[in-house]
Scaffold this motif. Structure first.
Motif, PDB file in Angstrom:
ATOM      1  N   PHE A 195      -5.888  10.542   7.622  1.00 11.47           N
ATOM      2  CA  PHE A 195      -6.456  10.022   6.525  1.00 11.47           C
ATOM      3  C   PHE A 195      -6.212   9.326   5.503  1.00 11.47           C
ATOM      4  O   PHE A 195      -4.163   9.935   6.212  1.00 11.47           O
ATOM      5  N   GLU A 196      -6.318   8.353   5.887  1.00  9.17           N
ATOM      6  CA  GLU A 196      -6.316   7.263   4.498  1.00  9.17           C
ATOM      7  C   GLU A 196      -6.563   6.553   3.526  1.00  9.17           C
ATOM      8  O   GLU A 196      -7.751   6.112   4.020  1.00  9.17           O
ATOM      9  N   LYS A 197      -6.176   6.726   2.213  1.00  8.55           N
ATOM     10  CA  LYS A 197      -7.133   6.264   0.805  1.00  8.55           C
ATOM     11  C   LYS A 197      -6.952   4.920   0.734  1.00  8.55           C
ATOM     12  O   LYS A 197      -7.774   4.866   0.445  1.00  8.55           O
TER      13      LYS A 197
ATOM     14  N   LEU B  50      -3.714   0.852   6.883  1.00 12.25           N
ATOM     15  CA  LEU B  50      -2.754   1.771   7.085  1.00 12.25           C
ATOM     16  C   LEU B  50      -1.859   1.715   6.230  1.00 12.25           C
ATOM     17  O   LEU B  50      -2.047  -0.305   6.171  1.00 12.25           O
ATOM     18  N   SER B  51      -0.944   2.698   5.520  1.00 13.54           N
ATOM     19  CA  SER B  51      -0.417   2.114   4.725  1.00 13.54           C
ATOM     20  C   SER B  51       1.537   1.334   4.687  1.00 13.54           C
ATOM     21  O   SER B  51       2.028   0.853   4.093  1.00 13.54           O
ATOM     22  N   LEU B  52       1.858   1.542   6.176  1.00 13.13           N
ATOM     23  CA  LEU B  52       3.257   1.874   6.428  1.00 13.13           C
ATOM     24  C   LEU B  52       3.545   0.202   5.750  1.00 13.13           C
ATOM     25  O   LEU B  52       4.609  -0.184   5.349  1.00 13.13           O
TER      26      LEU B  52
ATOM     27  N   ARG C 168      12.946  -1.953   3.579  1.00 12.61           N
ATOM     28  CA  ARG C 168      13.472  -0.791   4.617  1.00 12.61           C
ATOM     29  C   ARG C 168      14.572  -0.864   5.392  1.00 12.61           C
ATOM     30  O   ARG C 168      14.322  -1.651   6.291  1.00 12.61           O
ATOM     31  N   ALA C 169      15.188  -1.698   4.749  1.00 11.54           N
ATOM     32  CA  ALA C 169      17.116  -1.522   5.512  1.00 11.54           C
ATOM     33  C   ALA C 169      16.979   0.135   5.837  1.00 11.54           C
ATOM     34  O   ALA C 169      16.470   0.899   5.379  1.00 11.54           O
ATOM     35  N   PHE C 170      17.712  -0.268   7.129  1.00 10.90           N
ATOM     36  CA  PHE C 170      18.791   1.073   7.266  1.00 10.90           C
ATOM     37  C   PHE C 170      19.911   1.119   7.626  1.00 10.90           C
ATOM     38  O   PHE C 170      20.323  -0.554   8.267  1.00 10.90           O
TER      39      PHE C 170
ATOM     40  N   TYR D 175      23.130   6.896   9.499  1.00 10.02           N
ATOM     41  CA  TYR D 175      22.422   7.864   8.432  1.00 10.02           C
ATOM     42  C   TYR D 175      20.765   7.426   9.546  1.00 10.02           C
ATOM     43  O   TYR D 175      20.729   8.615   8.706  1.00 10.02           O
ATOM     44  N   TYR D 176      20.981   6.871   9.745  1.00 15.61           N
ATOM     45  CA  TYR D 176      19.422   6.681  10.330  1.00 15.61           C
ATOM     46  C   TYR D 176      19.173   6.472  12.102  1.00 15.61           C
ATOM     47  O   TYR D 176      18.635   5.865  12.773  1.00 15.61           O
ATOM     48  N   GLU D 177      19.892   8.107  13.026  1.00 18.22           N
ATOM     49  CA  GLU D 177      19.398   7.845  13.948  1.00 18.22           C
ATOM     50  C   GLU D 177      18.673   8.079  14.550  1.00 18.22           C
ATOM     51  O   GLU D 177      18.203   7.737  15.418  1.00 18.22           O
TER      52      GLU D 177
ATOM     53  N   LYS E 279      -9.965   9.464   0.710  1.00 22.05           N
ATOM     54  CA  LYS E 279      -8.815  10.432  -0.465  1.00 22.05           C
ATOM     55  C   LYS E 279      -9.218  11.532  -0.444  1.00 22.05           C
ATOM     56  O   LYS E 279     -10.487  12.086  -0.050  1.00 22.05           O
ATOM     57  N   VAL E 280      -8.697  12.277   0.442  1.00 23.13           N
ATOM     58  CA  VAL E 280      -8.076  13.905   0.945  1.00 23.13           C
ATOM     59  C   VAL E 280      -7.781  14.480  -0.824  1.00 23.13           C
ATOM     60  O   VAL E 280      -7.009  14.112  -1.865  1.00 23.13           O
ATOM     61  N   THR E 281      -8.952  14.974  -1.010  1.00 21.73           N
ATOM     62  CA  THR E 281      -9.105  16.211  -2.783  1.00 21.73           C
ATOM     63  C   THR E 281      -8.337  17.257  -2.073  1.00 21.73           C
ATOM     64  O   THR E 281      -8.175  17.658  -3.260  1.00 21.73           O
TER      65      THR E 281
HETATM   66  C1  FAD Z   1      11.067   0.349  -4.087  1.00 23.01           C
HETATM   67  C2  FAD Z   1      11.251   1.434  -2.670  1.00 23.01           C
HETATM   68  C3  FAD Z   1      12.469   0.423  -2.217  1.00 23.01           C
HETATM   69  C4  FAD Z   1      12.979   1.133  -0.772  1.00 23.01           C
HETATM   70  N1  FAD Z   1      13.868   1.092   0.233  1.00 23.01           N
HETATM   71  C5  FAD Z   1      13.729   1.431   1.097  1.00 23.01           C
HETATM   72  C6  FAD Z   1      14.803   1.133   2.380  1.00 23.01           C
HETATM   73  O1  FAD Z   1      15.686  -0.106   2.277  1.00 23.01           O
HETATM   74  N2  FAD Z   1      15.344   1.654   3.080  1.00 23.01           N
HETATM   75  C7  FAD Z   1      14.460   3.063   3.466  1.00 23.01           C
HETATM   76  O2  FAD Z   1      14.991   3.831   4.611  1.00 23.01           O
HETATM   77  N3  FAD Z   1      13.722   4.000   2.425  1.00 23.01           N
HETATM   78  C8  FAD Z   1      13.413   3.101   1.406  1.00 23.01           C
HETATM   79  N4  FAD Z   1      12.586   3.026   0.624  1.00 23.01           N
HETATM   80  C9  FAD Z   1      11.833   4.814   0.628  1.00 23.01           C
HETATM   81  C10 FAD Z   1      11.081   5.048   1.801  1.00 23.01           C
HETATM   82  O3  FAD Z   1      10.353   3.671   1.851  1.00 23.01           O
HETATM   83  C11 FAD Z   1      10.157   6.063   1.792  1.00 23.01           C
HETATM   84  O4  FAD Z   1      10.856   7.278   1.869  1.00 23.01           O
HETATM   85  C12 FAD Z   1       9.193   6.249   3.344  1.00 23.01           C
HETATM   86  O5  FAD Z   1       8.198   4.744   3.177  1.00 23.01           O
HETATM   87  C13 FAD Z   1       7.904   7.325   2.550  1.00 23.01           C
HETATM   88  O6  FAD Z   1       7.273   7.402   3.835  1.00 23.01           O
HETATM   89  P1  FAD Z   1       6.353   8.468   3.786  1.00 23.01           P
HETATM   90  O7  FAD Z   1       5.592   8.232   4.650  1.00 23.01           O
HETATM   91  O8  FAD Z   1       6.788   9.251   3.448  1.00 23.01           O
HETATM   92  O9  FAD Z   1       5.445   8.059   2.236  1.00 23.01           O
HETATM   93  P2  FAD Z   1       4.310   6.898   2.055  1.00 23.01           P
HETATM   94  O10 FAD Z   1       4.759   5.784   2.265  1.00 23.01           O
HETATM   95  O11 FAD Z   1       4.315   7.154   0.454  1.00 23.01           O
HETATM   96  O12 FAD Z   1       3.112   7.468   2.472  1.00 23.01           O
HETATM   97  C14 FAD Z   1       2.163   8.600   1.956  1.00 23.01           C
HETATM   98  C15 FAD Z   1       0.084   7.278   2.072  1.00 23.01           C
HETATM   99  O13 FAD Z   1      -0.322   8.530   1.822  1.00 23.01           O
HETATM  100  C16 FAD Z   1      -1.659   7.693   1.054  1.00 23.01           C
HETATM  101  N5  FAD Z   1      -2.260   8.715   0.209  1.00 23.01           N
HETATM  102  C17 FAD Z   1      -1.318   9.180  -0.741  1.00 23.01           C
HETATM  103  N6  FAD Z   1      -2.556  10.270  -0.985  1.00 23.01           N
HETATM  104  C18 FAD Z   1      -3.597   9.882  -0.344  1.00 23.01           C
HETATM  105  C19 FAD Z   1      -4.552  11.142  -0.037  1.00 23.01           C
HETATM  106  N7  FAD Z   1      -5.217  12.119  -1.961  1.00 23.01           N
HETATM  107  N8  FAD Z   1      -6.090  10.430   0.765  1.00 23.01           N
HETATM  108  C20 FAD Z   1      -5.726  10.191   1.675  1.00 23.01           C
HETATM  109  N9  FAD Z   1      -4.431   8.974   1.472  1.00 23.01           N
HETATM  110  C21 FAD Z   1      -3.471   9.584   0.305  1.00 23.01           C
HETATM  111  C22 FAD Z   1      -1.182   6.789   0.559  1.00 23.01           C
HETATM  112  O14 FAD Z   1      -1.925   6.203   0.728  1.00 23.01           O
HETATM  113  C23 FAD Z   1       0.532   6.493   1.607  1.00 23.01           C
HETATM  114  O15 FAD Z   1      -0.366   6.098   2.181  1.00 23.01           O
HETATM  115  C24 FAD Z   1      12.191   2.440  -0.312  1.00 23.01           C
HETATM  116  C25 FAD Z   1      11.156   3.145  -1.199  1.00 23.01           C
HETATM  117  C26 FAD Z   1      10.682   2.145  -2.194  1.00 23.01           C
HETATM  118  C27 FAD Z   1      10.139   2.917  -3.208  1.00 23.01           C
END
Ligand code: FAD
Length: 467
Positions: A40-42, A46-48, A73-75, A79-81, A253-255
């Motif tokens: 599920f994605e709101k 896809l959000s990545l 998204r540097a690594f 730290y990032y094995e 959007k999951v509620t």
């Molecule tokens: C500015 C910035 C720079 C960064 N730089 C780095 C970096 O260089 N290197 C690194 O390793 N990390 C970095 N990070 C951290 C890294 O990007 C995050 O830790 C990682 O992307 C988190 O991924 P996630 O899948 O946990 O969550 P998220 O990417 O936040 O994904 C959560 C998803 O859930 C969805 N969602 C939210 N609520 C709901 C709902 N109610 N129903 C359905 N879907 C929902 C959102 O739309 C989103 O798609 C950075 C973060 C930021 C903000």
């Protein structure tokens, strides 16, 4: 006699960031095919890779140019094995860009250009470091020697002075107390440590000082003298690999997520027509930020309120006015060797409370993260906002409690723990460390292990190389 295959388990995964997609990939590729996965994605995509931006050319023909990854998204090695193993498994190429960081202090109004006081090159690819314009040779030599002393003192402390933690000494030491304890000079903390470190954590200096010291110290130890990388060609390549043949619902959007008997009910709203629906699953995996977890999953409502978050803005633009002189100087003095990738200046400009970073992307666009100085609205190409999960002493203890199943039956506290009622948490924040991509990999692997699923990239299947 024919054997009856056990019924496949229905699994809902909420969120399609790195954590949700990696977990979905692992469960869908279970060698015994025991899981039916629905994601599920709101958002409507896809959000990545959803915040990234493709630059069009400026000649009006609308041709697509380069993909800008937002966030970058540097690594790094050390730290990032898990992340690196996954990229290698998929054959995702990554490289080590040559960043040149110019550090400067902003005036109160932050509207003028600021002169750099130090220029640092990533992986020390430019030795000796460049001398900032307007700084006499003697003044610069003193600065470099002082900086070297502070840096090696801090590094030695990271290796030999362990921060206090609740598990070791009964109290959690925030970074500000640790820096006082090791007597790191305030000048170095203000001008070097906080600007550089807060650009990793993308938060204010104060918020960073509240991080558990162990997070920062562990990060420093593990990335000391290690290479940093970014994905070549854009993180959409990772998203494509992870989402091949994936079943997902966008604009959903999951509620609420609730236990109903032995099942877990997921309720959602269609973001286009407002229609509400629900469905029962055997397992639900929440790959969302803690503020969302608290809002949709009642057992964690109050615990999640203690996990700090902030909003971070990234702006793609062409307003060069704030960095013109500093940029010209860098491009005249940086080493541009044939056969090597062009260096990428990152201007880090700090005031008393925060640091903004302005990345000169090779496509001649600027990407400002955590902007402080105003950007000419006419020159803005794209703006995105992210929820950034932060760390604090109390949130560390809560998160560790959720994920460490160590209590014996009668000691078990009232607080919900990962997997209770077949609800699981994954995400950059779901581990004991900095909130980074590696947390996504570590927490996804934790769920895979709990459900007895093999992690494909730990089975010696590496199929490619990195650059
Ligand atoms: C500015 C910035 C720079 C960064 N730089 C780095 C970096 O260089 N290197 C690194 O390793 N990390 C970095 N990070 C951290 C890294 O990007 C995050 O830790 C990682 O992307 C988190 O991924 P996630 O899948 O946990 O969550 P998220 O990417 O936040 O994904 C959560 C998803 O859930 C969805 N969602 C939210 N609520 C709901 C709902 N109610 N129903 C359905 N879907 C929902 C959102 O739309 C989103 O798609 C950075 C973060 C930021 C903000």
């Amino acid at each position: 006699m024919a054997t009856i295959e056990p019924r496949r388990k229905y699994v809902a995964i909420i969120g399609t960031g790195m954590a949700g997609l990696v977990t979905a990939y692992m469960l869908r590729n279970d060698t015994r095919r025991r899981f039916e996965v629905e994601v599920f994605e709101k958002q409507d995509k896809l959000s990545l890779d959803s915040a990234s931006h493709t630059l069009s050319d400026q000649n009006g023909r609308g041709e697509k140019l380069e993909r800008l990854d937002l966030p970058m998204r540097a690594f790094a090695d050390g730290y990032y094995e898990g992340l690196k193993r996954m990229y290698d498994y998929f054959g995702i190429e990554y490289g080590s860009p040559r960043f040149v960081y110019s550090l400067s202090a902003l005036s109160d109004t932050a509207t003028k250009q600021a002169s750099p006081y130090y220029i640092h090159s990533s992986n020390n690819h430019q030795m000796p470091p460049l001398r900032p314009e307007g700084l006499s040779r003697a003044r610069w030599l003193v600065e470099v020697c002082y900086l070297a002393m502070c840096y090696y003192w801090f590094t030695a402390c990271c290796f030999f002075v362990t921060p206090k933690t609740a598990e070791l000494s009964g109290e959690e030491e925030p970074l500000r107390w640790y820096l006082e304890r090791i007597r790191l000079p305030g000048y170095y903390v203000k001008n070097y440590l906080l600007p550089l470190m807060s650009s990793v954590t993308t938060c204010s200096h104060d918020a960073l000082m509240d991080f558990p010291a162990i997070d920062v110290v562990d990060y420093e130890r593990r990335t000391f003298r290690k290479k940093h990388y970014t994905v070549l060609g854009g993180v959409h390549r990772v998203q494509k690999k992870l989402s091949e043949d994936l079943t997902y619902r966008l604009g959903t959007k999951v509620t609420a997520v609730e236990n109903v008997g032995t099942k877990v009910q997921v309720s959602w709203t269609d973001t286009h027509n407002g229609q509400s629906s629900w469905e029962l699953f055997d397992h639900v995996i929440l790959g969302v930020t803690p503020d969302v977890v608290g809002a949709i999953f009642q057992p964690l409502q109050s615990a999640m309120a203690a996990v700090p978050t902030t909003t971070v803005q990234s702006v793609v633009h062409r307003d060069f006015s704030k960095i013109l002189d500093s940029s010209k100087y860098l491009w005249t003095h940086m080493s541009l060797n044939a056969g090597e990738s062009a260096p990428q200046p990152i201007h880090m400009r700090s005031n008393a409370t925060a640091t903004e970073s302005i990345h000169e992307h090779p496509s001649f666009a600027l990407i400002t993260t955590c902007p402080i100085a105003p950007i000419d609205p006419e020159k803005i190409v794209h703006t995105v906002r992210f929820t950034r999960v932060l760390r604090s002493s109390s949130s560390r203890q809560i998160i560790n409690h959720i994920f460490n199943r160590t209590q014996s039956g009668d000691e078990k506290s009232q607080l919900w723990q990962n997997g209770d009622g077949n609800v699981w948490l994954v995400g950059g924040w779901c581990w004991d460390g900095m909130v980074m991509l590696e947390g996504c990999l570590a927490s996804a692997a934790r769920v895979a292990h709990a459900l007895d699923v093999e992690v494909p990239w730990t089975e010696g299947n590496d199929s490619s190389t990195s650059s």
